[in-house]
Design an enzyme around this catalytic site. Structure first.
Site, PDB file in Angstrom:
ATOM      1  N   LYS A  73       0.820  -1.225   0.000  1.00 19.91           N
ATOM      2  CA  LYS A  73       0.000   0.000   0.000  1.00 19.91           C
ATOM      3  C   LYS A  73       0.855   1.277   0.000  1.00 19.91           C
ATOM      4  CE  LYS A  73      -4.026  -2.028   2.397  1.00 19.91           C
ATOM      5  NZ  LYS A  73      -4.902  -1.878   3.594  1.00 19.91           N
ATOM      6  N   TYR A 108     -12.850  -2.496  -3.100  1.00 17.65           N
ATOM      7  CA  TYR A 108     -13.299  -2.493  -1.698  1.00 17.65           C
ATOM      8  C   TYR A 108     -14.829  -2.375  -1.594  1.00 17.65           C
ATOM      9  CZ  TYR A 108      -8.613  -2.004   0.468  1.00 17.65           C
ATOM     10  OH  TYR A 108      -7.333  -2.209   0.938  1.00 17.65           O
ATOM     11  N   ASN A 143      -1.756   0.565   6.888  1.00 21.66           N
ATOM     12  CA  ASN A 143      -1.239  -0.704   7.416  1.00 21.66           C
ATOM     13  C   ASN A 143      -0.424  -1.520   6.403  1.00 21.66           C
ATOM     14  OD1 ASN A 143      -3.369  -1.491   5.875  1.00 21.66           O
ATOM     15  ND2 ASN A 143      -4.453  -2.587   7.482  1.00 21.66           N
ATOM     16  N   HIS A 164      -2.152  -5.401   1.793  1.00 19.85           N
ATOM     17  CA  HIS A 164      -3.457  -6.068   1.669  1.00 19.85           C
ATOM     18  C   HIS A 164      -3.209  -7.522   1.306  1.00 19.85           C
ATOM     19  CE1 HIS A 164      -7.537  -7.011   0.258  1.00 19.85           C
ATOM     20  NE2 HIS A 164      -6.913  -7.693  -0.709  1.00 19.85           N
ATOM     21  N   GLU A 180     -10.344 -10.910  -6.664  1.00 17.73           N
ATOM     22  CA  GLU A 180      -9.355  -9.823  -6.643  1.00 17.73           C
ATOM     23  C   GLU A 180      -8.233 -10.035  -7.674  1.00 17.73           C
ATOM     24  OE1 GLU A 180      -8.207  -9.525  -2.496  1.00 17.73           O
ATOM     25  OE2 GLU A 180     -10.203  -8.836  -1.911  1.00 17.73           O
TER      26      GLU A 180
HETATM   27  P1  IDP Z   1      -7.989  -6.234   6.097  1.00 10.59           P
HETATM   28  O1  IDP Z   1      -7.178  -5.351   5.177  1.00 10.59           O
HETATM   29  O2  IDP Z   1      -7.174  -6.758   7.247  1.00 10.59           O
HETATM   30  O3  IDP Z   1      -8.728  -7.319   5.360  1.00 10.59           O
HETATM   31  P2  IDP Z   1     -10.556  -4.850   6.334  1.00 10.59           P
HETATM   32  O4  IDP Z   1     -11.421  -4.870   7.531  1.00 10.59           O
HETATM   33  O5  IDP Z   1     -10.986  -5.624   5.131  1.00 10.59           O
HETATM   34  O6  IDP Z   1      -9.090  -5.288   6.795  1.00 10.59           O
HETATM   35  O7  IDP Z   1     -10.376  -3.317   5.934  1.00 10.59           O
HETATM   36  C1  IDP Z   1      -9.781  -2.963   4.697  1.00 10.59           C
HETATM   37  C2  IDP Z   1      -8.798  -1.847   4.940  1.00 10.59           C
HETATM   38  O8  IDP Z   1      -9.517  -0.675   5.343  1.00 10.59           O
HETATM   39  C3  IDP Z   1      -7.793  -2.084   6.085  1.00 10.59           C
HETATM   40  O9  IDP Z   1      -6.673  -2.854   5.689  1.00 10.59           O
HETATM   41  C4  IDP Z   1      -7.409  -0.670   6.448  1.00 10.59           C
HETATM   42  O10 IDP Z   1      -6.467  -0.112   5.529  1.00 10.59           O
HETATM   43  C5  IDP Z   1      -8.738   0.056   6.299  1.00 10.59           C
HETATM   44  N1  IDP Z   1      -9.490   0.108   7.571  1.00 10.59           N
HETATM   45  C6  IDP Z   1     -10.226  -0.883   8.143  1.00 10.59           C
HETATM   46  N2  IDP Z   1     -10.763  -0.506   9.301  1.00 10.59           N
HETATM   47  C7  IDP Z   1     -10.356   0.763   9.495  1.00 10.59           C
HETATM   48  C8  IDP Z   1     -10.569   1.717  10.559  1.00 10.59           C
HETATM   49  O11 IDP Z   1     -11.255   1.448  11.556  1.00 10.59           O
HETATM   50  N3  IDP Z   1      -9.961   2.932  10.398  1.00 10.59           N
HETATM   51  C9  IDP Z   1      -9.218   3.258   9.301  1.00 10.59           C
HETATM   52  N4  IDP Z   1      -8.993   2.388   8.295  1.00 10.59           N
HETATM   53  C10 IDP Z   1      -9.538   1.162   8.385  1.00 10.59           C
HETATM   54 MG    MG Z   2     -10.303  -7.253   4.028  1.00  9.97          MG
END
Ligand code: IDP
Ligand code: MG
Length: 140
Positions: free
Chosen positions: A11, A51, A114, A117, A128
């Site tokens: 990312k 997404y 983070n 992905h 995907e």
């Molecule tokens: P994942 O990437 O671990 O599968 P998901 O819940 O699918 O997590 O969320 C997709 C992405 O959205 C996360 O990797 C993160 O970048 C962002 N995200 C998820 N929850 C939050 C939040 O509470 N605050 C800000 N960004 C979030």
């Molecule tokens: Mg996810």
């Protein structure tokens, strides 16, 4: 266990900190083979489709702003049991909750920024990989 393919993305928070090489080396060290890759800037439209499950959530606008803020490294990775193994290797969404040694624990800045992905299930991986690399990238 079956050979699988899964989608991996380095990312913007990681590409802008010059962590692409380190992160790819980390997944190669875990036995993943890079079968497709493209360094590109995502559009808002691509983020909305990719997404789709998160459209309408509170963090969605921030997620799209972030994912379109700088280039990403899109990768299709192959390994035995790739989908579950890659989720293990990346760690929990929030780096504060991620296990020691996981990519997010090592590199992520926050729950949003983070670093990586990984597809969360075999059906997600198929959707995907096909979205970014086409149906041919699903065969091995
Ligand atoms: P994942 O990437 O671990 O599968 P998901 O819940 O699918 O997590 O969320 C997709 C992405 O959205 C996360 O990797 C993160 O970048 C962002 N995200 C998820 N929850 C939050 C939040 O509470 N605050 C800000 N960004 C979030
Ligand atoms: Mg996810």
């Amino acid at each position: 266990m079956a050979i699988e393919r899964t989608l991996f993305i380095v990312k913007p928070d990681a590409t802008t900190r010059n962590l692409v090489g380190k992160i790819i080396a980390h997944v190669e060290g875990e036995g993943f083979k890079l079968v497709e890759a493209r360094y590109t800037r995502l559009t808002r439209e691509q983020c909305n489709e990719f997404y789709a499950e998160h459209v309408g959530k509170g963090f969605f606008p921030e997620l799209v702003d972030f994912m379109t803020s700088a280039p990403v490294m899109l990768c299709c990775l192959e390994r035995e049991g790739a989908v579950a193994k890659l989720r293990e290797v990346i760690g929990a969404t929030d780096p504060a909750a991620a296990a020691e040694g996981t990519i997010r624990k090592l590199f992520a800045e926050s729950k949003g920024r983070n670093s990586v992905h990984a597809s969360d299930s075999v059906p997600s991986a198929e959707r995907e990989v096909k979205l970014f690399f086409g149906v041919a990238a699903l065969s091995h």
